[in-house]
Design an enzyme around this catalytic site. Structure first.
Site, mmCIF file in Angstrom:
data_model
loop_
_atom_site.group_PDB
_atom_site.id
_atom_site.type_symbol
_atom_site.label_atom_id
_atom_site.label_comp_id
_atom_site.label_asym_id
_atom_site.label_seq_id
_atom_site.Cartn_x
_atom_site.Cartn_y
_atom_site.Cartn_z
ATOM 1 N N LYS A 201 0.687 -1.206 0.082
ATOM 2 C CA LYS A 201 -0.101 0.025 0.025
ATOM 3 C C LYS A 201 0.841 1.303 0.100
ATOM 4 O O LYS A 201 2.149 1.125 0.175
ATOM 5 C CB LYS A 201 -1.028 0.045 1.244
ATOM 6 C CG LYS A 201 -2.242 -1.023 0.800
ATOM 7 C CD LYS A 201 -3.273 -1.029 1.845
ATOM 8 C CE LYS A 201 -4.470 -2.097 1.329
ATOM 9 N NZ LYS A 201 -5.480 -2.212 2.170
ATOM 10 N N ARG A 242 -3.421 -10.127 4.585
ATOM 11 C CA ARG A 242 -3.904 -10.240 3.250
ATOM 12 C C ARG A 242 -2.722 -9.697 2.390
ATOM 13 O O ARG A 242 -2.340 -8.862 2.595
ATOM 14 C CB ARG A 242 -5.239 -9.275 2.775
ATOM 15 C CG ARG A 242 -5.874 -9.181 1.494
ATOM 16 C CD ARG A 242 -6.971 -8.419 1.615
ATOM 17 N NE ARG A 242 -7.485 -8.224 0.192
ATOM 18 C CZ ARG A 242 -7.249 -7.475 -0.914
ATOM 19 N NH1 ARG A 242 -6.019 -6.833 -0.722
ATOM 20 N NH2 ARG A 242 -7.476 -7.664 -2.128
HETATM 21 N N1 HH2 Z 1 -7.506 -3.855 0.475
HETATM 22 C C1 HH2 Z 1 -7.801 -3.828 -0.775
HETATM 23 C C2 HH2 Z 1 -8.731 -4.359 -1.449
HETATM 24 N N2 HH2 Z 1 -9.638 -5.159 -0.657
HETATM 25 N N3 HH2 Z 1 -10.138 -6.018 1.637
HETATM 26 C C3 HH2 Z 1 -9.780 -6.093 2.908
HETATM 27 N N4 HH2 Z 1 -10.573 -6.770 3.746
HETATM 28 N N5 HH2 Z 1 -8.703 -5.558 3.290
HETATM 29 C C4 HH2 Z 1 -8.061 -4.629 2.781
HETATM 30 O O1 HH2 Z 1 -6.845 -3.882 3.320
HETATM 31 C C5 HH2 Z 1 -8.043 -4.600 1.295
HETATM 32 C C6 HH2 Z 1 -9.375 -5.354 1.022
HETATM 33 C C7 HH2 Z 1 -6.608 -2.908 -1.614
HETATM 34 O O2 HH2 Z 1 -5.752 -3.974 -2.470
HETATM 35 P P1 HH2 Z 1 -5.611 -4.638 -3.638
HETATM 36 O O3 HH2 Z 1 -6.816 -5.666 -3.803
HETATM 37 O O4 HH2 Z 1 -4.380 -5.019 -3.818
HETATM 38 O O5 HH2 Z 1 -5.999 -3.331 -4.583
HETATM 39 P P2 HH2 Z 1 -7.150 -2.756 -5.590
HETATM 40 O O6 HH2 Z 1 -8.232 -2.631 -4.646
HETATM 41 O O7 HH2 Z 1 -6.716 -1.584 -6.465
HETATM 42 O O8 HH2 Z 1 -7.658 -4.159 -6.274
#
Ligand code: HH2
Length: 258
Positions: A201, A242
């Site tokens: 992040k 995660r």
């Molecule tokens: N962070 C992201 C997405 N989903 N869900 C939970 N429970 N907790 C988190 O911290 C969280 C989440 C963001 O990360 P990522 O999926 O890699 O990115 P994007 O939302 O751009 O697909």
């Protein structure tokens, strides 16, 4: 037992760290299988980016992205569906998902009706605008109160498995995120299992850059920061982290468990 690791499969063109790499369902399934072989306890499949500024995705498109991936991976690992849309959550459960990872904290009725687990995550606002000067009086207390209120409502309605997640980076400044990480024990003390996602992040980009003289290190160069924060969280008692980089995170979890 070591803390669990939730591996991330983003079936999206625009996710902040791996957008476009796994948009093809076959590539996403291959990636999911790789995460399973690296020790992922849960694979989190998402078809809509939640990065700051992300545009919403139409329901049909999100279904088209995630369903074949959920269906292929569910016989091999526990699959969670990362969505805020009730129809997508329901269809993903039909395809084999058993956990609804819900950054909007609104889908517990679907979890109840489908008889699956639910993650309540804290977000201030919505992805398109959430980083526009977020303000809190006491971020730890406000996030904690919000999550407990949602978790209690879900439990009372009959959801058997409820996770809470402070939502690192969702409508929060770097200082807010650091306060939440410093006080994770207060979330753990609620008795609900805690999930935390810090992987790659942007706050890490800023922290890591302080020693490099650049403004932010890119997402691909945030592994050490991801591991440091995941390790910190696991030592404070969170039940699951995660992660994009599953193998090193599982190794860190093994070390933490001793
Ligand atoms: N962070 C992201 C997405 N989903 N869900 C939970 N429970 N907790 C988190 O911290 C969280 C989440 C963001 O990360 P990522 O999926 O890699 O990115 P994007 O939302 O751009 O697909």
């Amino acid at each position: 037992m070591r803390p669990a690791v939730m591996g991330i499969v983003n079936v999206t063109p625009d996710s902040f760290s791996d957008g476009g790499r796994f948009l093809d369902p076959a590539a996403a399934v291959d990636h999911g299988r790789r995460l399973i072989s690296e020790g992922a306890d849960v694979v989190d499949v998402g078809g809509e980016s939640t990065r700051p500024g992300a545009e919403p995705v139409a329901q049909e498109e999100e279904l088209r992205r995630v369903l074949p991936v959920v269906e292929a991976l569910a016989p091999e690992v526990r699959v969670s569906i990362d969505t805020t849309k009730p129809t997508v959550a329901e269809a993903a459960v039909g395809a084999g998902a058993t956990l609804i990872n819900d950054v909007s904290s609104s889908l517990w009725p679907v979890a109840r009706d489908c008889g699956v687990g639910w993650v309540a995550m804290h977000m201030r606002g919505e992805p398109r605008t959430m980083q526009d000067a977020p303000r809190y009086t006491d971020v730890v207390r406000e996030v904690l109160e919000f999550l407990v209120e949602r978790a209690v409502a879900a439990r009372e309605a009959g959801v058997g498995e409820v996770w809470i997640d402070p939502g690192i980076g969702f409508g929060k400044t770097l200082e807010h995120n650091l306060s939440l990480l410093r006080h994770l024990d207060r979330l753990v003390d609620t008795g609900y299992p805690v999930l935390v996602g810090t992987s790659r992040k942007s706050g890490l980009g800023a922290l890591l850059a302080r020693s490099d003289g650049v403004e932010e290190v890119p997402a691909d160069d945030r592994l050490e920061g991801s591991l440091a924060t995941a390790t910190w969280a696991m030592l404070r008692g969170v039940a699951m982290v995660r992660a994009h980089d599953v193998l090193p995170t599982v190794q860190a979890a093994r070390v933490v468990a001793g």
